[in-house]
Design an enzyme around this catalytic site. Structure first.
Site, mmCIF file in Angstrom:
data_model
loop_
_atom_site.group_PDB
_atom_site.id
_atom_site.type_symbol
_atom_site.label_atom_id
_atom_site.label_comp_id
_atom_site.label_asym_id
_atom_site.label_seq_id
_atom_site.Cartn_x
_atom_site.Cartn_y
_atom_site.Cartn_z
ATOM 1 N N THR A 43 36.516 40.521 16.441
ATOM 2 C CA THR A 43 37.555 40.180 17.364
ATOM 3 C C THR A 43 37.133 38.595 17.321
ATOM 4 O OG1 THR A 43 36.439 40.310 19.363
ATOM 5 C CG2 THR A 43 37.826 41.890 18.631
ATOM 6 N N ARG A 63 47.597 37.532 30.431
ATOM 7 C CA ARG A 63 47.939 36.523 31.180
ATOM 8 C C ARG A 63 49.094 35.588 30.760
ATOM 9 N NH1 ARG A 63 42.695 32.701 30.636
ATOM 10 N NH2 ARG A 63 42.349 33.034 28.623
ATOM 11 N N ASP A 69 47.075 37.912 35.092
ATOM 12 C CA ASP A 69 45.929 37.133 35.044
ATOM 13 C C ASP A 69 44.905 37.429 35.986
ATOM 14 O OD1 ASP A 69 43.693 35.087 35.367
ATOM 15 O OD2 ASP A 69 44.889 33.599 34.601
ATOM 16 N N VAL A 70 43.799 38.313 35.705
ATOM 17 C CA VAL A 70 42.955 38.990 36.569
ATOM 18 C C VAL A 70 42.184 37.979 37.368
ATOM 19 C CG1 VAL A 70 42.649 40.757 34.911
ATOM 20 C CG2 VAL A 70 40.862 39.029 35.002
ATOM 21 N N TYR A 78 23.045 33.919 28.320
ATOM 22 C CA TYR A 78 22.671 34.406 29.823
ATOM 23 C C TYR A 78 23.873 34.565 30.816
ATOM 24 C CZ TYR A 78 17.720 33.148 28.506
ATOM 25 O OH TYR A 78 16.660 32.945 27.844
HETATM 26 N N1 NAP Z 1 33.770 41.917 20.536
HETATM 27 C C1 NAP Z 1 32.613 42.418 20.742
HETATM 28 O O1 NAP Z 1 31.938 42.380 19.884
HETATM 29 C C2 NAP Z 1 32.374 42.853 22.147
HETATM 30 C C3 NAP Z 1 30.928 43.425 22.287
HETATM 31 C C4 NAP Z 1 30.728 43.638 23.791
HETATM 32 C C5 NAP Z 1 31.810 43.810 24.734
HETATM 33 N N2 NAP Z 1 33.082 43.251 24.411
HETATM 34 C C6 NAP Z 1 33.866 43.243 25.568
HETATM 35 O O2 NAP Z 1 35.088 43.822 25.250
HETATM 36 C C7 NAP Z 1 36.370 43.429 25.880
HETATM 37 C C8 NAP Z 1 37.294 42.799 24.934
HETATM 38 O O3 NAP Z 1 36.623 41.780 24.111
HETATM 39 P P1 NAP Z 1 37.551 41.281 22.681
HETATM 40 O O4 NAP Z 1 36.356 41.136 21.669
HETATM 41 O O5 NAP Z 1 38.714 42.069 22.439
HETATM 42 O O6 NAP Z 1 37.587 39.790 23.276
HETATM 43 P P2 NAP Z 1 38.725 38.770 22.671
HETATM 44 O O7 NAP Z 1 39.427 39.073 21.417
HETATM 45 O O8 NAP Z 1 38.202 37.461 23.074
HETATM 46 O O9 NAP Z 1 39.874 38.991 23.858
HETATM 47 C C9 NAP Z 1 39.718 39.070 24.965
HETATM 48 C C10 NAP Z 1 40.872 39.400 25.927
HETATM 49 O O10 NAP Z 1 40.663 38.954 27.371
HETATM 50 C C11 NAP Z 1 41.821 38.360 28.146
HETATM 51 N N3 NAP Z 1 41.401 37.371 29.237
HETATM 52 C C12 NAP Z 1 40.307 36.487 29.159
HETATM 53 N N4 NAP Z 1 40.604 35.996 30.413
HETATM 54 C C13 NAP Z 1 41.486 36.646 31.165
HETATM 55 C C14 NAP Z 1 42.291 36.707 32.310
HETATM 56 N N5 NAP Z 1 41.755 35.618 33.361
HETATM 57 N N6 NAP Z 1 43.348 37.261 32.689
HETATM 58 C C15 NAP Z 1 43.562 38.617 31.943
HETATM 59 N N7 NAP Z 1 43.197 38.573 30.569
HETATM 60 C C16 NAP Z 1 42.102 37.835 30.195
HETATM 61 C C17 NAP Z 1 42.250 37.425 26.754
HETATM 62 O O11 NAP Z 1 43.478 36.882 26.960
HETATM 63 P P3 NAP Z 1 43.849 35.537 26.385
HETATM 64 O O12 NAP Z 1 44.718 35.732 24.865
HETATM 65 O O13 NAP Z 1 44.954 34.946 27.310
HETATM 66 O O14 NAP Z 1 42.855 34.664 26.382
HETATM 67 C C18 NAP Z 1 42.191 38.418 25.622
HETATM 68 O O15 NAP Z 1 43.235 39.325 25.658
HETATM 69 C C19 NAP Z 1 35.562 42.181 26.853
HETATM 70 O O16 NAP Z 1 35.372 42.516 28.090
HETATM 71 C C20 NAP Z 1 34.419 41.754 25.913
HETATM 72 O O17 NAP Z 1 33.529 41.196 26.759
HETATM 73 C C21 NAP Z 1 33.345 42.854 23.201
#
Ligand code: NAP
Length: 220
Positions: free
Chosen positions: A177, A33, A48-49, A140
């Site tokens: 992360t 975004r 931005d999704v 939740y």
């Molecule tokens: N880390 C884990 O342990 C874990 C476990 C299970 C599932 N997941 C899933 O894996 C995926 C990646 O997670 P991560 O750990 O890499 O998370 P992260 O480090 O918090 O990164 C989240 C990413 O999503 C982007 N994002 C948030 N809102 C957005 C929007 N409105 N439009 C476009 N991009 C947006 C953020 O962009 P900004 O920098 O602009 O905020 C960032 O690039 C997520 O779907 C998360 O739910 C993660």
């Protein structure tokens, strides 16, 4: 070379997947975004999704192009506590559902013409926290949003499978992360390597499942 579009490519799991795909020669539409990442074989895209105009600009950019893989990775987590956690405001629900559910669906729709041109594949980064079969208390809002994200993947795999487009849902592991935290179990490198192997295996015959990054099926 295959072309992949990935959301949330500026940090965390999304950035590592993007780097690895570009390093092996794929063209990567790296979406964020703000400040999408740049580099060799990266096409930086502001997306931005949750924003209709941003999604419309993406549709226009993809006009006449073919997409081999879409990775819906962008995600949001608000509130890790139990039912009394004040983080669960109506506003928080709207925000998280807008990214994790509506954002996934709208991104897929914006990319569908390009995916149809290549009979491409769709990978939704969900979470085992959305599995009702493995339900625990707490978090939740995030759990509900990821349950819906997995449900969307499974339902879409039924419709889109008929036209040769495979849709899968993935749990990346508990990853170090910003979201997973420094005490999480695995590195972004391990998670991304496993996820890419899963994306490579995805086809219409094995679609419609929720898989751990290392390949085990997770009941949803
Ligand atoms: N880390 C884990 O342990 C874990 C476990 C299970 C599932 N997941 C899933 O894996 C995926 C990646 O997670 P991560 O750990 O890499 O998370 P992260 O480090 O918090 O990164 C989240 C990413 O999503 C982007 N994002 C948030 N809102 C957005 C929007 N409105 N439009 C476009 N991009 C947006 C953020 O962009 P900004 O920098 O602009 O905020 C960032 O690039 C997520 O779907 C998360 O739910 C993660």
């Amino acid at each position: 070379m295959p072309t992949t579009l990935i959301t949330g490519a500026n940090r965390g799991i999304g950035l590592e997947i993007s780097r690895r795909l570009a390093a092996r020669g794929d063209n990567v539409l790296a979406c964020a975004r703000a400040h999408p990442p740049t580099g060799e074989r990266f096409e930086p895209v502001e997306l931005d999704v949750t924003m209709e105009d941003s999604l419309a600009a993406l549709s226009t950019r993809l006009d006449g192009r073919a997409l081999d893989l879409l990775v819906c990775n962008a995600g949001r987590l608000i509130g890790r506590g139990g039912v009394d956690d004040p983080a669960y405001s109506a506003e928080a629900f709207a925000e998280v559902l807008a990214v994790n559910v509506t954002g996934v669906f709208m991104t897929i729709r914006a990319c569908l013409p390009a995916l149809r041109r290549a009979k491409g594949r769709i990978a939704v980064i969900s979470s085992q926290m959305g599995s009702s079969a493995r339900a625990k208390g707490a978090a939740y809002l995030y759990r509900a949003s990821k349950a819906a994200a997995t449900n969307l993947s499974v339902s879409l795999s039924k419709e889109l499978g008929d036209e040769g487009i495979a849709v899968g849902a993935y749990h990346p592991g508990w990853v170090r992360t910003d979201m997973g935290g420094g005490g999480a179990a695995i590195s972004v490198e391990e998670s991304a390597a496993g996820l890419i192997a899963r994306f490579d295996e995805l086809n219409v015959a094995n679609a419609g499942r929720l898989l751990f990054y290392s390949g085990e099926e997770i009941p949803f």
